[in-house]
Design a protein around this motif. Structure first.
Motif, mmCIF file in Angstrom:
data_model
loop_
_atom_site.group_PDB
_atom_site.id
_atom_site.type_symbol
_atom_site.label_atom_id
_atom_site.label_comp_id
_atom_site.label_asym_id
_atom_site.label_seq_id
_atom_site.Cartn_x
_atom_site.Cartn_y
_atom_site.Cartn_z
ATOM 1 N N LEU A 76 1.265 38.286 46.686
ATOM 2 C CA LEU A 76 0.282 39.184 47.297
ATOM 3 C C LEU A 76 0.489 39.271 48.815
ATOM 4 O O LEU A 76 0.432 40.360 49.392
ATOM 5 C CB LEU A 76 -1.152 38.732 46.971
ATOM 6 N N ALA A 77 0.749 38.111 49.435
ATOM 7 C CA ALA A 77 0.983 38.110 50.890
ATOM 8 C C ALA A 77 2.295 38.830 51.214
ATOM 9 O O ALA A 77 2.383 39.578 52.198
ATOM 10 C CB ALA A 77 0.998 36.685 51.419
ATOM 11 N N VAL A 78 3.319 38.642 50.358
ATOM 12 C CA VAL A 78 4.593 39.350 50.562
ATOM 13 C C VAL A 78 4.345 40.855 50.500
ATOM 14 O O VAL A 78 4.807 41.619 51.351
ATOM 15 C CB VAL A 78 5.657 38.936 49.500
ATOM 16 N N ALA A 79 3.557 41.273 49.504
ATOM 17 C CA ALA A 79 3.270 42.707 49.338
ATOM 18 C C ALA A 79 2.524 43.248 50.561
ATOM 19 O O ALA A 79 2.806 44.352 51.033
ATOM 20 C CB ALA A 79 2.465 42.933 48.055
ATOM 21 N N LYS A 80 1.580 42.464 51.101
ATOM 22 C CA LYS A 80 0.833 42.917 52.283
ATOM 23 C C LYS A 80 1.762 43.051 53.485
ATOM 24 O O LYS A 80 1.644 43.988 54.276
ATOM 25 C CB LYS A 80 -0.295 41.925 52.605
ATOM 26 N N ILE A 81 2.696 42.113 53.606
ATOM 27 C CA ILE A 81 3.652 42.172 54.727
ATOM 28 C C ILE A 81 4.581 43.388 54.554
ATOM 29 O O ILE A 81 4.819 44.144 55.497
ATOM 30 C CB ILE A 81 4.467 40.853 54.813
ATOM 31 N N LEU A 82 5.080 43.580 53.329
ATOM 32 C CA LEU A 82 5.979 44.729 53.090
ATOM 33 C C LEU A 82 5.241 46.040 53.353
ATOM 34 O O LEU A 82 5.816 47.003 53.863
ATOM 35 C CB LEU A 82 6.546 44.697 51.664
ATOM 36 N N LYS A 83 3.955 46.077 53.030
ATOM 37 C CA LYS A 83 3.153 47.287 53.296
ATOM 38 C C LYS A 83 3.115 47.547 54.803
ATOM 39 O O LYS A 83 3.361 48.671 55.256
ATOM 40 C CB LYS A 83 1.727 47.109 52.759
ATOM 41 N N ALA A 84 2.812 46.486 55.577
ATOM 42 C CA ALA A 84 2.724 46.643 57.036
ATOM 43 C C ALA A 84 4.059 47.137 57.603
ATOM 44 O O ALA A 84 4.090 48.055 58.436
ATOM 45 C CB ALA A 84 2.325 45.313 57.673
ATOM 46 N N VAL A 85 5.163 46.575 57.122
ATOM 47 C CA VAL A 85 6.487 46.973 57.633
ATOM 48 C C VAL A 85 6.810 48.409 57.192
ATOM 49 O O VAL A 85 7.294 49.218 57.989
ATOM 50 C CB VAL A 85 7.592 45.986 57.164
ATOM 51 N N ALA A 86 6.508 48.731 55.936
ATOM 52 C CA ALA A 86 6.792 50.085 55.418
ATOM 53 C C ALA A 86 6.050 51.132 56.249
ATOM 54 O O ALA A 86 6.600 52.201 56.547
ATOM 55 C CB ALA A 86 6.399 50.181 53.952
ATOM 56 N N GLU A 87 4.814 50.813 56.622
ATOM 57 C CA GLU A 87 4.023 51.770 57.416
ATOM 58 C C GLU A 87 4.545 51.854 58.847
ATOM 59 O O GLU A 87 4.692 52.941 59.387
ATOM 60 C CB GLU A 87 2.545 51.371 57.377
ATOM 61 N N GLN A 88 4.837 50.690 59.415
ATOM 62 C CA GLN A 88 5.350 50.656 60.793
ATOM 63 C C GLN A 88 6.661 51.442 60.918
ATOM 64 O O GLN A 88 6.889 52.143 61.885
ATOM 65 C CB GLN A 88 5.634 49.200 61.149
ATOM 66 N N GLU A 89 7.505 51.310 59.895
ATOM 67 C CA GLU A 89 8.834 51.929 59.932
ATOM 68 C C GLU A 89 8.845 53.333 59.332
ATOM 69 O O GLU A 89 9.890 53.971 59.297
ATOM 70 C CB GLU A 89 9.842 51.055 59.167
ATOM 71 N N SER A 90 7.703 53.798 58.836
ATOM 72 C CA SER A 90 7.591 55.104 58.167
ATOM 73 C C SER A 90 8.712 55.322 57.145
ATOM 74 O O SER A 90 9.447 56.302 57.209
ATOM 75 C CB SER A 90 7.644 56.250 59.182
ATOM 76 N N VAL A 91 8.828 54.368 56.210
ATOM 77 C CA VAL A 91 9.864 54.524 55.187
ATOM 78 C C VAL A 91 9.343 55.405 54.046
ATOM 79 O O VAL A 91 8.127 55.589 53.891
ATOM 80 C CB VAL A 91 10.358 53.156 54.630
ATOM 81 N N ASP A 92 10.270 55.936 53.239
ATOM 82 C CA ASP A 92 9.905 56.818 52.132
ATOM 83 C C ASP A 92 10.084 56.123 50.794
ATOM 84 O O ASP A 92 9.641 56.627 49.757
ATOM 85 C CB ASP A 92 10.804 58.056 52.134
ATOM 86 N N ARG B 53 19.922 47.610 59.615
ATOM 87 C CA ARG B 53 19.269 46.597 60.434
ATOM 88 C C ARG B 53 18.361 45.743 59.557
ATOM 89 O O ARG B 53 18.170 46.062 58.372
ATOM 90 C CB ARG B 53 18.524 47.214 61.615
ATOM 91 N N ALA B 54 17.818 44.689 60.178
ATOM 92 C CA ALA B 54 17.058 43.731 59.377
ATOM 93 C C ALA B 54 15.833 43.255 60.135
ATOM 94 O O ALA B 54 15.802 43.286 61.367
ATOM 95 C CB ALA B 54 17.951 42.548 59.021
ATOM 96 N N ILE B 55 14.838 42.833 59.358
ATOM 97 C CA ILE B 55 13.612 42.282 59.942
ATOM 98 C C ILE B 55 13.323 40.959 59.227
ATOM 99 O O ILE B 55 13.247 40.916 57.993
ATOM 100 C CB ILE B 55 12.416 43.249 59.760
ATOM 101 N N LEU B 56 13.184 39.907 60.031
ATOM 102 C CA LEU B 56 12.808 38.611 59.473
ATOM 103 C C LEU B 56 11.348 38.349 59.819
ATOM 104 O O LEU B 56 10.979 38.322 60.996
ATOM 105 C CB LEU B 56 13.696 37.502 60.057
ATOM 106 N N GLU C 276 18.829 55.652 56.812
ATOM 107 C CA GLU C 276 18.802 54.263 57.266
ATOM 108 C C GLU C 276 18.321 53.326 56.163
ATOM 109 O O GLU C 276 17.397 53.655 55.416
ATOM 110 C CB GLU C 276 17.858 54.150 58.481
ATOM 111 N N VAL C 277 18.969 52.154 56.099
ATOM 112 C CA VAL C 277 18.568 51.120 55.146
ATOM 113 C C VAL C 277 18.158 49.880 55.954
ATOM 114 O O VAL C 277 18.949 49.361 56.742
ATOM 115 C CB VAL C 277 19.724 50.770 54.182
ATOM 116 N N ILE C 278 16.907 49.455 55.762
ATOM 117 C CA ILE C 278 16.393 48.305 56.508
ATOM 118 C C ILE C 278 16.106 47.178 55.511
ATOM 119 O O ILE C 278 15.390 47.387 54.528
ATOM 120 C CB ILE C 278 15.079 48.662 57.247
ATOM 121 N N ALA C 279 16.681 46.000 55.765
ATOM 122 C CA ALA C 279 16.423 44.849 54.885
ATOM 123 C C ALA C 279 15.349 43.989 55.526
ATOM 124 O O ALA C 279 15.359 43.777 56.743
ATOM 125 C CB ALA C 279 17.700 44.040 54.700
#
Ligand code: AMP
Length: 247
Positions: A95-111, A82-85, A57-60
């Motif tokens: 820094l805030a973008v990185a914190k948000i991407l971290k939260a999404v990466a963890e929520q979605e269990s991406v590799d 699929r996508a997340i806005l 899966e590829v999530i944007a």
């Protein structure tokens, strides 16, 4: 394997940028906006990995105003699943973008997270590196080649002195450079299909991230205009002018 790709909505690279008359920033009203060019390369790479059987899966994901949905639809039309806005009216700093991407990466269990080496509006070149540090994952920056093998990624990086080959372990954050691939165009049927692909909308607050700016813009000015050149009639005259300029 799941791949998350960060896609930012920026002023299109063909637009000639105008500074606002009050010096508070650049003019965005009525200006063509597009996906950050390096992020197109990141989306293309994620799709290539999926097509080769390396990902399911590829999530944007995009952090920005409601209009950033257009950028996500482009990623979906290219082939993302699929996508997340993450909606925000603030100018969201790396820094805030990185914190948000971290939260999404963890929520979605991406590799794997793929981002551009830089956004062409702020030219920060910070998000991928900060994200890797926040997640405590490996990082590969400015990549121009990659191959996934046995839980690791063999990479070629574009560095000042030439090219560097390294191997990083999964999970990883990779920032992509220009020569990695040639992004595909979205076909009309795929643009139509993308309208029906899932796009979730969340807020930075719901992910526990404060997006309030830490930096303030003091003044934005146009670069100095270049002075007109002159046409010389011979090499001798050119040499004379150069010598005169040297003093
Ligand atoms: P920067 O550190 O701002 O130069 O951005 C580097 C990369 O991080 C970009 O090419 C994007 O892949 C990602 N990125 C930065 N800002 C955003 C955003 N607002 N939404 C999604 N991805 C972003």
């Amino acid at each position: 394997m799941k791949i998350l790709v960060g896609v930012k909505r920026v002023i299109d690279y063909n637009v000639s940028i105008r500074v606002k008359s009050d010096g508070s920033g650049v003019e965005k009203d009525g200006v063509k906006m597009s996906m950050n060019p390096f992020d197109e390369i990141a989306v293309e790479q994620a799709l290539k990995i999926k097509e080769a059987g390396g990902a399911d899966e590829v999530i944007a994901v995009s952090i920005g105003p409601a209009k950033a949905e257009d950028t996500l639809r482009t990623a979906l039309a290219m082939g993302a699943d699929r996508a997340i806005l993450v909606e925000s009216t603030d100018e969201v700093e790396p820094l805030a973008v990185a914190k948000i991407l971290k939260a999404v990466a963890e929520q979605e269990s991406v590799d794997m997270v793929l981002v551009g080496k830089q956004a062409i509006d702020d030219d920060s070149n910070q998000t991928g590196q900060m994200l890797s540090a926040l997640l405590n994952w490996s990082q590969g920056t400015f990549i121009s080649e990659m191959e996934i093998k046995d839980g690791a990624v063999a990479l070629t990086r574009e560095i000042d002195g030439g090219l560097e080959d390294i191997s990083v372990k999964l999970p990883t954050v990779l920032t992509v450079d220009l020569r990695l691939n040639e992004p595909r165009y979205a076909s009309l049927p795929n643009i139509m299909k993308a309208k029906k692909k899932p796009l979730d909308k969340v807020t930075a607050d719901s992910l526990g991230v404060d997006t309030a700016p830490r930096l303030s813009v003091v003044n934005v000015v146009e670069p100095p205009t270049r002075e007109a050149g002159i046409v010389v009639s011979s090499v001798a005259e050119l040499a004379e002018k150069i010598n005169a300029a040297r003093g």
